[in-house]
Design an enzyme around this catalytic site. Structure first.
Site, PDB file in Angstrom:
ATOM      1  CG  HIS A 124      -3.073   3.651   1.968  1.00 20.73           C
ATOM      2  ND1 HIS A 124      -3.557   3.253   0.746  1.00 20.73           N
ATOM      3  CD2 HIS A 124      -3.114   2.552   2.773  1.00 20.73           C
ATOM      4  CE1 HIS A 124      -3.876   1.966   0.808  1.00 20.73           C
ATOM      5  NE2 HIS A 124      -3.623   1.523   2.023  1.00 20.73           N
ATOM      6  CG  ASN A 166      -6.591  -0.531   0.964  1.00 18.54           C
ATOM      7  OD1 ASN A 166      -5.934  -0.054   0.031  1.00 18.54           O
ATOM      8  ND2 ASN A 166      -6.032  -1.043   2.041  1.00 18.54           N
ATOM      9  CB  CYS A 223      -0.939   0.009   1.202  1.00 19.47           C
ATOM     10  SG  CYS A 223      -2.196  -1.259   1.073  1.00 19.47           S
TER      11      CYS A 223
END
Ligand code: UT7
Length: 328
Positions: free
Chosen positions: A255, A285, A115
């Site tokens: 994020h 996500n 990520c």
């Protein structure tokens, strides 16, 4: 001669049409909209249906970007494709993308930092501009997370979605662009978030498939604990290092893993929530896609000279922050 900064001069993104809602997930695993919304902030996510791969989302994102910037793919020097779900283990998805868009003069490589990939890629790509080596670098961040998600595992399938974004980096001598970055990793966190099989340690066999070892596994609570402190710490650290107070920061681009992690980072930085780009409720996500997708959605609100802080945390563990001055 003024210092060369790497400035973002264009941004574009792509999210697939199919919307997987919390309601639909209720019919797939033992979960409910209330739990998902209160624990993560997510309402729906996009899923790439059909025979398409991560590179295909990259094609949409990059073609849109090139059109906006009014340049052709042959002008691109380098493509860094930040992804955890490459089309194949090799060749690199960057090469696949270059071929699909006609970037005949570009070299490229994939960057895997889970990520945190886009933040790592932006920092890495900037070096090629700052050194004077390249004039046009594409940093693409995208994932088809649905290709490695176990839709029987309620602890992970509710979180992830598919999507891809891209930015173009070009030289700027007026002080705009990437100012600083702090990147970190800690391999001892590897056992909390991983995909067991498909690599050289556990190559694919019928057994690995039978045992569901090609899916993402996450120990949510442990990852949460590290994410919530490290993402906030690194964002605060880059502010302090660059003498930025809350009033100096125009935007935080976090994020999008969990709304509660975003809120903790926002609080730690002393920012008001109207300065934070949040679209987790619509996309979940998307791993490497979250930050460039936010930049794309907020592009019209960004102003030249805005101080923007990007922050991410992901598997590995990896985490980091980039401070940039918006260039247009
Ligand atoms: O982007 C890369 C980095 N990743 C992250 O940053 C993710 C970090 N982790 C998280 O966001 C959160 O840990 C999750 C959203 C994954 C989980 O939230 P949580 O508040 O940490 O839940 P938990 O794992 O502590 O589970 C609490 C309870 C458990 O039940 P019991 O044992 O208390 O009876 C789980 O079994 O919630 C249960 N649960 C669910 N219930 C309904 C777990 N998943 C679900 C679900 N629906 N989908």
């Amino acid at each position: 001669m003024h210092k060369i900064h790497a400035a973002i001069t264009a941004v574009h993104a792509y999210v697939p049409d199919y919307i997987l809602t919390n309601k639909e997930l209720e019919g797939m695993v033992d979960t409910n909209d209330e739990w998902i919304t209160s624990r993560t902030g997510i309402k729906e996510r996009r899923i790439l249906k059909g025979d398409f791969a991560t590179s295909d989302m990259g094609v949409h994102a990059v073609n849109g970007l090139l059109k906006k910037r009014g340049i052709s793919a042959s002008e691109i020097d380098l493509i860094i494709f930040c992804t955890t779900t490459p089309d194949m283990p090799f060749p690199a998805t960057a090469n696949v993308l270059a071929d699909k868009i006609g970037a005949v003069n570009a070299w490229g490589y994939d960057l895997n930092a889970a990520c945190s990939g886009f933040v790592f890629g932006l920092s890495t790509g900037s070096q090629f501009i700052e050194s004077g080596k390249h004039k046009k670098v594409l940093v693409v961040g995208g994932d088809k997370m649905s290709s490695i998600i176990n839709y029987k595992d309620r602890t992970s399938c509710i979180i992830f979605g598919d999507g891809c974004g891209a930015v173009l980096l070009e030289p700027n001598t007026e002080g705009y662009g990437v100012q600083d970055s702090i990147l970190k990793s800690d391999g001892s966190g590897g056992s909390y978030l991983f995909q067991k099989a498909g690599g050289s340690l556990h190559p694919a066999t019928s057994k690995t498939v039978e045992n569901d070892e090609h899916y993402l596994v996450q120990e949510g609570q442990a990852v949460f604990k590290f994410a919530v402190t490290n993402m906030a710490d690194v964002a605060a650290e880059i502010m302090e290092k660059n003498n930025l107070g809350p009033d100096d920061v125009a935007w935080l681009v976090p994020h999008q893993a969990n709304k509660r992690i975003i809120d903790a980072t926002t609080n730690r930085m002393g920012l008001s929530s109207d300065k934070v780009m949040i679209n987790i409720e619509r996309y979940g996500n998307t791993t490497n896609g979250t930050i460039p997708i936010c930049l794309w959605e907020w592009e019209s609100k960004l102003k030249k000279g805005d101080n923007v802080i990007l922050a991410a945390f992901g598997g590995g563990f990896t985490w980091g922050s980039v401070y940039l001055k918006w260039a247009y």
